[in-house]
Design an enzyme around this catalytic site. Structure first.
Site, PDB file in Angstrom:
ATOM      1  N   ARG A 240       0.839  -1.207   0.000  1.00 47.36           N
ATOM      2  CA  ARG A 240       0.000   0.000   0.000  1.00 47.36           C
ATOM      3  C   ARG A 240       0.877   1.261   0.000  1.00 47.36           C
ATOM      4  O   ARG A 240       0.617   2.209   0.734  1.00 47.36           O
ATOM      5  CB  ARG A 240      -0.961   0.017   1.193  1.00 47.36           C
ATOM      6  CG  ARG A 240      -2.207   0.849   0.910  1.00 47.36           C
ATOM      7  CD  ARG A 240      -3.004   1.180   2.152  1.00 47.36           C
ATOM      8  NE  ARG A 240      -4.261   1.811   1.795  1.00 47.36           N
ATOM      9  CZ  ARG A 240      -4.971   2.582   2.591  1.00 47.36           C
ATOM     10  NH1 ARG A 240      -4.568   2.806   3.822  1.00 47.36           N
ATOM     11  NH2 ARG A 240      -6.082   3.110   2.186  1.00 47.36           N
TER      12      ARG A 240
ATOM     13  N   ASP B 130      -4.959   2.390  12.963  1.00 47.88           N
ATOM     14  CA  ASP B 130      -4.964   1.489  11.810  1.00 47.88           C
ATOM     15  C   ASP B 130      -3.574   0.871  11.594  1.00 47.88           C
ATOM     16  O   ASP B 130      -2.559   1.330  12.156  1.00 47.88           O
ATOM     17  CB  ASP B 130      -5.393   2.291  10.572  1.00 47.88           C
ATOM     18  CG  ASP B 130      -6.141   1.455   9.549  1.00 47.88           C
ATOM     19  OD1 ASP B 130      -6.041   0.222   9.609  1.00 47.88           O
ATOM     20  OD2 ASP B 130      -6.811   2.050   8.680  1.00 47.88           O
TER      21      ASP B 130
ATOM     22  N   ASP C 199     -13.233  -4.396   6.623  1.00 40.92           N
ATOM     23  CA  ASP C 199     -13.554  -3.346   5.663  1.00 40.92           C
ATOM     24  C   ASP C 199     -14.742  -3.756   4.814  1.00 40.92           C
ATOM     25  O   ASP C 199     -15.287  -2.939   4.068  1.00 40.92           O
ATOM     26  CB  ASP C 199     -12.353  -3.087   4.745  1.00 40.92           C
ATOM     27  CG  ASP C 199     -11.329  -2.174   5.403  1.00 40.92           C
ATOM     28  OD1 ASP C 199     -11.657  -1.570   6.439  1.00 40.92           O
ATOM     29  OD2 ASP C 199     -10.207  -2.066   4.878  1.00 40.92           O
TER      30      ASP C 199
HETATM   31  C1  DGJ Z   1      -8.146   0.599   6.319  1.00 36.87           C
HETATM   32  C2  DGJ Z   1      -9.299   0.643   7.269  1.00 36.87           C
HETATM   33  O1  DGJ Z   1      -9.761  -0.641   7.539  1.00 36.87           O
HETATM   34  C3  DGJ Z   1     -10.381   1.541   6.703  1.00 36.87           C
HETATM   35  O2  DGJ Z   1     -11.499   1.520   7.521  1.00 36.87           O
HETATM   36  C4  DGJ Z   1      -9.835   2.918   6.533  1.00 36.87           C
HETATM   37  O3  DGJ Z   1      -9.538   3.469   7.780  1.00 36.87           O
HETATM   38  C5  DGJ Z   1      -8.607   2.881   5.659  1.00 36.87           C
HETATM   39  N1  DGJ Z   1      -7.643   1.952   6.120  1.00 36.87           N
HETATM   40  C6  DGJ Z   1      -7.983   4.240   5.574  1.00 36.87           C
HETATM   41  O4  DGJ Z   1      -6.812   4.225   4.874  1.00 36.87           O
END
Ligand code: DGJ
Length: 730
Positions: A443, A478, A548
């Site tokens: 990423r 995160d 997600d």
């Molecule tokens: C991954 C997370 O799981 C999402 O909810 C979000 O916060 C994104 N990252 C943001 O980059």
């Protein structure tokens, strides 16, 4: 006291809730495992020890021994000394060999439960649990191991961890350090359950017969991972949600782990759980000690359902901590799916205004507020507010949101660094890396070297600056890639095998420091959804973003698997827009809310785009969250139709309030398959009470609802669901 020592037979008996665990100091001071299962009354059950007189190809240290170390049930199995199964602890001594053989030396029993230095763990007051410490020694090296066992008095949970102490004069290397090792006497016919998955598809349930081939769930990613949760269970082949025997194993750890089991040649099985020995070598100099993470073992003779409820009780009351442990969490709206990187202060205030009017209580500003971060290609590490986006600064935005009656939350990804960041330009050596090898990119980002105190200091200061600049109520923490080329510039060559564990220790230290400085902060951890949904993180963040994938149909599986160990209060679940951003599927609005209601509950959509009808629904959903809170979050979960059973088209579950007087049941049809009969049996009710179902007004006894069941008297099509509230009559 829930732990006794029968000195005549040298047997320890631990009674935890409805379970018992027995072990014995046997021949030559070996620790033999005797029993783990439903509560029993007797202590001397040493007749169960299987000596295995037929011992071809099983050498013995003492030819006169009547037991066979190759099959006997050990409590702290060593390495290379006649037990050929997996070892719990392997020490490479100064001479280079790895033979390890721990024998009992002494023990101590006391009320309460000690903390584990630098690691998260369950906790208990002196009247809630008792602890047994057993000191063992490896005579050849002088290395000692302290085995810790805690039995919770009212909960069928036993925790274990080990402390390896180098009491010798020369350094050793710890090659293997399991948190628990349990040798089952009879495991023929048992099944093994694990939770596997991937990004957008976490915690998928898998059950298969336990076989002679070793089955291992593991991570070597530096995080517990989407791929395997640090959980494993053995169960009787006939175990269902509410019947049969289950032994659950869950590691309180967020890094590389291994959990394995296999049948042995005499019908027993060894379960091992701990830090993954791959990529692990810990130098233990004279006088140093090493603590393993904690393993939490839960026994249930009422199926998977009771195993889960036991984990839920334990984690709600003895793992989660601080202000938010049992406090009602605010209903939040998160900007991610609504705006991704495309927002400014006005847009966020517009979200807040709309959402506040509907009953939402907190706005969370997700990724994109700092540095030059307008996409995921840059700026991680530059934790400075982007005032082009947030005109007037962060404090002004927070004040505007607060003025609407809403709390404010913010996103961080502290452990990461973008190559395109001021931080990386200043400190390229802060990224994990090994000499003469490229750095893998994920990423568009690298991973910071969390083993370094200077890196952690930087992160703490950077976060502190943001937190002190205004009123932040919540942080989403995160973690969006896994560790590769995991080398640290500051560690000596013979300490590079420590990087993965030191990384996790560094993470825990930073989390602890942050929470000590800001005790009112609500943390929600996240790793691309549920890539680090583990009991270790729950010690710091009482809620974790489960996936997600917010599609309610996919969430049926994800939340079912997650609920095996982790309670509703910990499971981040939001209502999002359709078509769903992960699956493109369109699901009815009320079903999305019904599924999210089984977790922490919130929204992940643009409230300005809601129709009037949807706004009215959100208003009602928010009111329902408060109404149902005592049932869902203080009550207990019963999975009535698991989506993993033969019928993958239907799912049903209910939450029952602690006093059993209120029941919230949800029934979902994932896919219309022509089967129009919709029936489910409730569970966990008081059979003698009479319950009124709110919508129909029908009054039925608990026994009727649990035995005859309830019916949805409608046709239901793809994605449709119905929720029923049953309240006991006075
Ligand atoms: C991954 C997370 O799981 C999402 O909810 C979000 O916060 C994104 N990252 C943001 O980059």
């Amino acid at each position: 006291m829930s732990i006794i020592y029968d000195a005549a037979h040298r047997i320890f008996k631990l009674d935890a809730g409805e379970s018992s665990y027995l072990l014995q100091v046997g021949a030559h001071n070996y620790l033999f495992h005797l029993y783990y299962g439903a509560h029993i009354s007797d202590t001397d059950i040493s007749y169960l020890t299987f000596h295995c007189p037929h011992a071809a190809f099983s050498p013995k240290q003492d030819a006169a021994d009547t037991f066979n170390p190759d099959v006997i049930a050990f409590e702290c199995p060593g390495n290379g000394c006649s037990d050929f199964r997996g070892s719990a602890i392997t020490v490479q001594n100064a001479d280079g060999n790895t033979a390890t053989d721990f024998r009992y030396v002494s023990h101590r029993i006391y009320a309460g439960k000690p903390a584990i230095r630098g690691l998260p763990a369950t906790y208990a007051a002196e009247d809630e649990a008792d602890t047994l410490e057993i000191l063992c020694r490896d005579a050849a090296t002088g290395v000692e191991t302290l085995l810790f066992y805690t039995a919770f008095r009212g909960i069928s949970a036993i925790t274990r961890h080990a402390r390896v102490i180098n009491s010798a004069e020369r350094g050793v290397v710890l090659r293997r350090a399991m948190s628990t090792a349990v040798d089952f006497h009879t495991a023929n016919g048992m099944d093994l359950i694990c939770l596997y998955g991937e990004h957008n598809n976490e915690c998928r349930f898998a059950r298969s017969p336990l076989t002679h081939a070793r089955t291992e769930v593991f991570s070597k990613r530096g995080a517990s991972s989407h791929m395997h949760n640090p959980f494993l269970a053995l169960c009787s082949a006939n175990a269902t949600e509410e019947e049969g025997e289950v032994w659950g194993f869950n590691l309180v750890y967020s890094g590389n782990f291994s959990a394995s089991a296999n049948l042995d040649t005499v019908g027993g099985a060894r379960v091992l759980m701990g830090i993954n020995p791959e990529d692990f070598a810990w130098r233990l100099d004279a006088g140093e000690s090493f603590d393993t993470p904690e393993a939490v073992m839960v026994y249930s003779d009422r199926g998977l359902g009771e195993m889960s409820r036991t984990y839920h009780r334990l984690y709600r009351h003895h793992l989660c901590r601080g202000k938010w442990k049992t406090a009602k969490r605010p209903i939040l709206i998160n900007s991610w799916e609504a705006a991704y990187f495309n927002f400014d202060d006005d847009k966020l205030v517009a979200f807040a205004r709309e959402a506040a009017a509907l009953g939402v209580e907190m706005l969370v500003m997700d990724d994109g507020w700092f540095g030059k971060r307008n996409n995921d290609k840059c700026a991680l590490g530059d934790w400075v507010v982007n005032e082009e986006k947030l005109k007037g600064g962060l404090d002004s935005l927070v004040r505007r949101v607060n003025a609407l009656g809403m709390k404010f939350g913010i996103w961080f990804e502290p452990e990461m660094i973008s190559p395109d960041s001021d931080l990386y330009r200043a400190h390229p050596d802060w990224a994990l890396q090994v000499p003469n090898r490229g750095k893998s990119i994920g990423r568009h980002q690298y991973v910071l070297d969390m083993t370094r105190a200077d890196v952690r200091d930087y992160l703490f200061d950077a976060m502190k600056k943001v937190l002190d600049s205004t009123k932040i109520d919540y942080i989403k923490w995160d973690f969006n890639r896994n560790l590769t080329e995991a080398g640290s510039a500051l560690l000596a060559a013979d300490r590079q095998g420590e990087v993965f564990h030191r990384f996790v220790l560094g993470l825990y230290e930073l989390l602890e420091r942050l929470l000590s400085a800001y005790p009112d902060l609500l943390l929600e951890s996240c790793s691309g959804g549920g890539g680090r949904f583990d009991a270790g993180m729950l010690y710091y963040s009482p809620q974790v973003w489960a996936s997600d994938n917010t599609d309610a149909m996919a969430r049926l599986d994800i939340q079912y698997g997650t609920s095996l160990c982790y309670p509703a209060s910990t499971m981040g679940a939001h209502v999002s827009a359709v078509p769903n951003h992960a699956t493109r599927r369109t699901t009815p609005f009320d079903t999305r809310a019904a599924v999210a209601m089984a977790g922490t509950f919130g929204y992940e959509l643009d409230p300005c785009k809601l129709s009037e009808e949807e706004k009215a629904a959100v208003r009602e959903q928010c009111q329902n969250y408060h109404r149902y809170y005592p049932i869902v979050h203080e009550g207990e979960l019963y999975r009535l139709i698991p989506p993993v059973s033969g019928d993958r088209n239907r799912a049903a579950w209910c939450h029952v309030s602690a006093d059993k007087r209120q029941v919230l049941a949800t029934y979902v049809v994932r896919r219309f398959d022509g089967q129009d009969r919709h029936h489910f049996r409730l569970a966990g009710l008081d059979p003698t009470l009479r319950y009124r179902e709110e919508k129909s007004g029908r009054v039925l006894s608990g026994d009727t609802l649990m035995r005859a069941g309830y019916a949805v008297e409608e046709r239901l099509f793809d994605g449709q669901s119905r929720t029923f509230l049953f309240v006991a009559e006075e």
